[in-house]
Design an enzyme around this catalytic site. Structure first.
Site, PDB file in Angstrom:
ATOM      1  N   HIS A   1      39.770  39.841  49.962  1.00  0.00           N
ATOM      2  CA  HIS A   1      40.983  40.460  50.470  1.00  0.00           C
ATOM      3  C   HIS A   1      40.634  41.688  51.318  1.00  0.00           C
ATOM      4  O   HIS A   1      41.401  42.075  52.196  1.00  0.00           O
ATOM      5  CB  HIS A   1      41.891  40.903  49.317  1.00  0.00           C
TER       6      HIS A   1
ATOM      7  N   LYS B   1      40.227  26.201  43.249  1.00  0.00           N
ATOM      8  CA  LYS B   1      39.761  27.237  44.176  1.00  0.00           C
ATOM      9  C   LYS B   1      38.630  28.038  43.545  1.00  0.00           C
ATOM     10  O   LYS B   1      38.475  28.009  42.309  1.00  0.00           O
ATOM     11  CB  LYS B   1      40.922  28.139  44.590  1.00  0.00           C
ATOM     12  N   HIS B   2      37.774  28.698  44.368  1.00  0.00           N
ATOM     13  CA  HIS B   2      37.755  28.868  45.827  1.00  0.00           C
ATOM     14  C   HIS B   2      36.442  28.282  46.329  1.00  0.00           C
ATOM     15  O   HIS B   2      35.390  28.852  46.074  1.00  0.00           O
ATOM     16  CB  HIS B   2      37.833  30.329  46.207  1.00  0.00           C
TER      17      HIS B   2
ATOM     18  N   ASP C   1      42.472  29.765  52.079  1.00  0.00           N
ATOM     19  CA  ASP C   1      43.019  30.943  51.417  1.00  0.00           C
ATOM     20  C   ASP C   1      43.868  31.680  52.454  1.00  0.00           C
ATOM     21  O   ASP C   1      43.862  31.338  53.650  1.00  0.00           O
ATOM     22  CB  ASP C   1      41.892  31.832  50.882  1.00  0.00           C
TER      23      ASP C   1
ATOM     24  N   ARG D   1      39.996  35.330  35.647  1.00  0.00           N
ATOM     25  CA  ARG D   1      40.644  34.162  36.266  1.00  0.00           C
ATOM     26  C   ARG D   1      39.750  32.924  36.145  1.00  0.00           C
ATOM     27  O   ARG D   1      40.228  31.803  36.309  1.00  0.00           O
ATOM     28  CB  ARG D   1      40.950  34.451  37.734  1.00  0.00           C
TER      29      ARG D   1
ATOM     30  N   ASP E   1      51.094  30.973  42.802  1.00  0.00           N
ATOM     31  CA  ASP E   1      49.863  31.229  42.050  1.00  0.00           C
ATOM     32  C   ASP E   1      50.268  31.467  40.603  1.00  0.00           C
ATOM     33  O   ASP E   1      50.594  32.585  40.220  1.00  0.00           O
ATOM     34  CB  ASP E   1      49.138  32.472  42.586  1.00  0.00           C
TER      35      ASP E   1
END
Length: 528
Positions: A221, A208-209, A295, A178, A98
């Protein structure tokens, strides 16, 4: 019985076409190609070597724990590839990181200049609004090209970037800077430019995503976010960047562990496990022909709801081609065994398996990891075919001055004043003043070395302008010390999270003091 093709003494099927190679693989070898795994340390130990060989995994993802020094990383990548290519097939490993830029990087600053993050590039703004000159697309391409060049120099052949999420929720705890911002068309333009930069550097990239993680208040997460918007809204916002990237031929797309009730009859199914999202929307309606990547399957949005093997079976059945298996080596084996069992019982079809393997091997061929000739029907990315990503020590790329100048230009132009009602900027502090600098930040969420380095450099920059400059503690007791000692204050907020009660008390105490100058860099607001 399935026909077997002869392999040469090195295990390389050089005389085969891609279709013949797929047909020549055993079921176990095909399943292995669908797995990308994490490794526990910065060296290749015996248990990790055994996992790679026994499972025949298709790829490895590297994190900060795996990366210590340039020579160590090169040695690790070399050892991984050596282990992977010693199989009967001679097929190399995808080695991914990443390396998005900004706050999301794995390679270190001392050897590789840290590329600006997506929102920093977007925050540069047009150079001349009257003439409508806007270099941001060119800059996004050049930054990705430079970053991809650095990454490839260490033998890494896949970057899990760019982020194509539209960050239109200021309370989003995981996307933020991001993303290229809240405008779906700007995200589409800059994200696709970045994808072209990575691919032109000779590595694979992964947008992504899918179909979008920007408008959430939960971090997948930790839990399962739900985006309740209608399909019309998804078409108008979330899907815009993905459509453009797919049209440009992006190599891979990573799915989100986010539920989209408007696309799935079962509103609690994460997109990663949804046939309607992966096979129906991504591959069918949008026509994506690359690699669909999950993911990380150990994230709680998945792991709290499904056993590891069951989750992998559901993901592949839904259309996922490359599964980011849990880092735990026992669960990696469980995942492989569950896929084999599902194939034996007919829950997974060989047709679905072969389609996934074909997509993975096509991507590998583009970066020289498949022992076939470069000219294969339907294989894009010819510039990279037949050029394996082998570690080397490039004379200029790691510390390339032109790249550093480019990155510095972005950082400089990305600085954004959100609000300055008191007209406090630029700072007008008498030269003889004692300037107190207070940093309010959640250090547990920042990379410790980079944060300490950035803080030290900021203090040094203040000290060059104001010789009497000192850092002061961001505590309630410390704020009293600040008030007693300093003639002027500069308060820097650098945090992803909401302030905790103690920090709120510090901020209010400092705000009540006249003469305080506050610089806000709370990332949720940075690109709006």
């Amino acid at each position: 019985m399935q026909r077997r093709f002869a392999l040469n003494s090195e295990g390389a099927a050089r005389s085969l076409s891609l279709e013949q190679l797929v047909s020549s693989l055993s079921i176990e070898e095909k399943v292995g190609q669908l797995l990308m795994v994490g490794v526990p340390s910065s060296e290749l130990d015996g248990s990790t070597r055994a996992v790679i060989k026994d499972l025949g995994v298709g790829g490895v993802i590297l994190y900060r724990r795996n990366i210590k020094r340039p020579d160590q990383l090169r040695a690790l990548v070399e050892a991984l590839q050596s282990t992977g290519t010693r199989s009967r097939t001679g097929i190399g490993l995808l080695i991914a990181v990443d390396q998005e830029g900004g706050t999301a990087v794995q390679l270190w600053e001392s050897e590789v200049p840290v590329p600006p993050g997506a929102m920093a590039i977007a925050a540069m703004g047009p150079e001349d609004t009257e003439r409508r000159t806007d270099r941001r697309e060119e800059v996004a391409y050049r930054v990705a090209l430079a970053s991809g060049t650095h990454t490839k120099a260490f033998g890494v052949n896949m970057n899990l970037a760019p982020v194509l999420d539209v960050n239109n929720n200021a309370e989003n705890p995981v996307i933020g800077v991001r993303s290229f911002g809240a405008d779906p068309h700007l995200v589409a333009r800059l994200g696709t430019a970045a994808a072209r930069g990575f691919m032109d550097a000779g590595i694979l990239c992964c947008g992504k995503h899918f179909p979008g993680h920007g408008d959430t208040r939960l971090d997948s997460h930790l839990d399962l976010p739900v985006i309740p918007h209608s399909r019309e809204r998804l078409d108008a916002v979330e899907l815009v960047p993905f459509r453009r990237a797919i049209a440009a031929g992006i190599d891979a797309i990573m799915t989100a562990h986010v539920a989209f009730p408007s696309t799935e009859q079962d509103p609690g199914i994460p997109a990663t496990l949804s046939p309607a999202v992966v096979s129906g929307l991504l591959k069918g309606e949008l026509g994506f022909s690359g690699v669909a990547v999950s993911d990380l399957m150990s994230m709680k949005a998945i792991a709290d709801r499904y056993e590891a093997g069951e989750a992998a079976v559901r993901a592949v059945a839904a259309g996922i081609d490359l599964v980011l298996a849990a880092d735990d080596q026992y669960l990696q084996r469980v995942t492989r065994d569950a896929l084999l069992s599902a194939l034996a019982t007919g829950r997974l079809s060989v047709v679905r398996l072969d389609d996934a393997v074909r997509r993975v091997l096509s991507a590998k061929l583009r970066v020289g990891l498949v022992p076939l000739g470069a000219e294969q029907p339907g294989i894009r990315h010819p510039r990279a075919a037949g050029e394996p990503s082998k570690p080397s020590r490039p004379p200029d790329t790691a510390g390339d001055a032109a790249h550093r100048r480019l990155f510095a230009e972005v950082y400089r132009r990305a600085i954004t004043v959100l609000r300055d009602r008191r007209k406090a900027l630029p700072l007008r502090i008498p030269e003889a003043s004692l300037v107190g600098v207070v940093f309010i930040a959640h250090e547990d969420e920042l990379h410790r070395h980079r944060w300490q380095s950035a803080r030290q450099r900021l203090l040094e920059a203040f000290s060059r302008r104001h010789h009497r400059c000192v850092e002061m503690p961001a505590t309630p007791a410390g704020s009293g010390e600040v008030s007693a000692r300093a003639d002027a204050l500069v308060v820097v907020f650098c945090t992803r999270k909401d302030l905790n009660p103690e920090e709120v008390e510090v901020a209010r105490s400092l705000a009540r003091r006249r003469g305080t100058r506050s610089s806000r860099s709370r990332w949720q607001r940075g690109g709006e």
